[in-house]
Design a protein around this motif. Structure first.
Motif, short mmCIF file in Angstrom:
data_model
loop_
_atom_site.label_atom_id
_atom_site.label_comp_id
_atom_site.label_asym_id
_atom_site.label_seq_id
_atom_site.Cartn_x
_atom_site.Cartn_y
_atom_site.Cartn_z
N ALA A 44 0.83 -1.21 0.00
CA ALA A 44 0.00 0.00 0.00
C ALA A 44 0.86 1.25 0.00
CB ALA A 44 -0.93 0.00 1.21
N ASN A 45 2.06 1.15 0.56
CA ASN A 45 2.98 2.28 0.55
C ASN A 45 3.62 2.49 -0.82
OD1 ASN A 45 2.59 2.85 3.29
ND2 ASN A 45 4.14 1.37 3.92
N VAL A 46 3.52 1.48 -1.68
CA VAL A 46 4.06 1.58 -3.04
C VAL A 46 3.03 2.21 -3.97
CG1 VAL A 46 4.90 0.25 -5.02
CG2 VAL A 46 5.62 -0.38 -2.70
N THR A 47 1.78 1.75 -3.89
CA THR A 47 0.72 2.27 -4.75
C THR A 47 -0.63 2.17 -4.04
OG1 THR A 47 -0.51 1.97 -6.81
CG2 THR A 47 0.58 0.03 -5.92
N SER A 48 -1.43 3.20 -4.16
CA SER A 48 -2.77 3.17 -3.57
C SER A 48 -3.73 2.30 -4.36
CB SER A 48 -3.33 4.60 -3.50
OG SER A 48 -3.41 5.17 -4.80
N GLU A 49 -3.36 1.94 -5.60
CA GLU A 49 -4.24 1.15 -6.45
C GLU A 49 -4.31 -0.32 -6.03
OE1 GLU A 49 -3.52 1.84 -10.69
OE2 GLU A 49 -2.60 3.74 -10.14
N GLY A 50 -3.29 -0.80 -5.35
CA GLY A 50 -3.27 -2.20 -4.94
C GLY A 50 -3.16 -3.16 -6.10
N LEU A 51 -2.55 -2.73 -7.17
CA LEU A 51 -2.44 -3.54 -8.38
C LEU A 51 -0.99 -3.59 -8.87
CD1 LEU A 51 -5.48 -2.01 -10.32
CD2 LEU A 51 -5.46 -4.20 -9.11
N VAL A 52 -0.68 -4.63 -9.62
CA VAL A 52 0.59 -4.69 -10.34
C VAL A 52 0.28 -4.61 -11.83
CG1 VAL A 52 1.80 -6.01 -8.58
CG2 VAL A 52 0.54 -7.25 -10.35
#
Length: 211
Positions: A44-52
């Motif tokens: 979640a700290n990487v992206t708020s989208e929760g996707l790769v």
């Protein structure tokens, strides 16, 4: 660069292909979607989208969404080009790519399949029937587009953005035992791609987190 991705994610697979075609080195950072690692606080700290996928650039900026990432790579590393030089050609390649990325994939990605099974209580046979229906419909449209114009790959005689999208979709279609009959041009383009090292090295079985 760092690529947060999952070996079976077709969107991640697209970006791995593009990076390989461009000859760009990257650190492979696995995020196991089936185990829910995309929902953990660290990601979640990487992206708020929760996707790769997420592509982290050398300066720390992070890019999301596979199509945007690939077009960024094409703009910043123009050779070999993944989009044609002419505007009609670029439109055709984007349209082909979007048959996969916008018409097939959103209906069949992991979170949709999980929702069908867990929330709507769809049984395994019905869920797989759903998957196969949308894959078949989309690939028939793809085939019709390819039949109208000759070429070794999806557009001409070099791989493009369209092929970056097509190849992962064919991998997934085969994994789900989809009907791929009557798609000669589409499968010929797939075979032409898989003869290239960039596609071979990007496939799921070549990934360090492959199971």
């Amino acid at each position: 660069m760092k690529l947060y991705n999952y070996f079976r994610s077709s969107a991640s697979f697209r970006v791995r292909i593009a990076l390989n075609l461009k000859g760009l080195a990257y650190d492979y950072l696995p995020v196991h979607l089936a185990k829910g690692e995309q929902k953990q606080a660290a990601f979640a700290n990487v992206t708020s989208e929760g996707l790769v996928p997420v592509l982290e650039l050398d300066d720390g900026r992070r890019l999301t969404q596979s199509m945007a990432i690939i077009e960024y790579l094409d703009e910043t590393h123009p050779q070999p080009a993944l989009l044609p030089a002419d505007a009609p050609g670029r439109a055709r390649v984007r349209a082909l790519a979007q048959i996969v990325a916008c018409e097939i994939h959103p209906l069949n990605n992991l979170r949709v399949l999980k929702y069908l099974a867990h929330e709507l209580k769809v049984d395994e046979d019905a869920k797989n029937g759903w998957y196969r229906h949308w894959v078949r419909l989309g690939l028939q449209a793809y085939e019709a587009q390819l039949a109208a114009r000759p070429g070794t790959f999806s557009h001409g005689d070099a791989p493009t953005l369209a092929d970056c999208c097509l190849v992962p979709q064919i991998f997934n279609a085969r994994r789900f035992d989809c009907d791929l009959s009557g798609l000669p041009r589409t499968l010929a383009a797939f075979d032409a791609c898989m003869a290239l090292d960039a596609f071979q090295r990007a496939q799921p079985s070549a990934c360090p987190d492959a199971e």
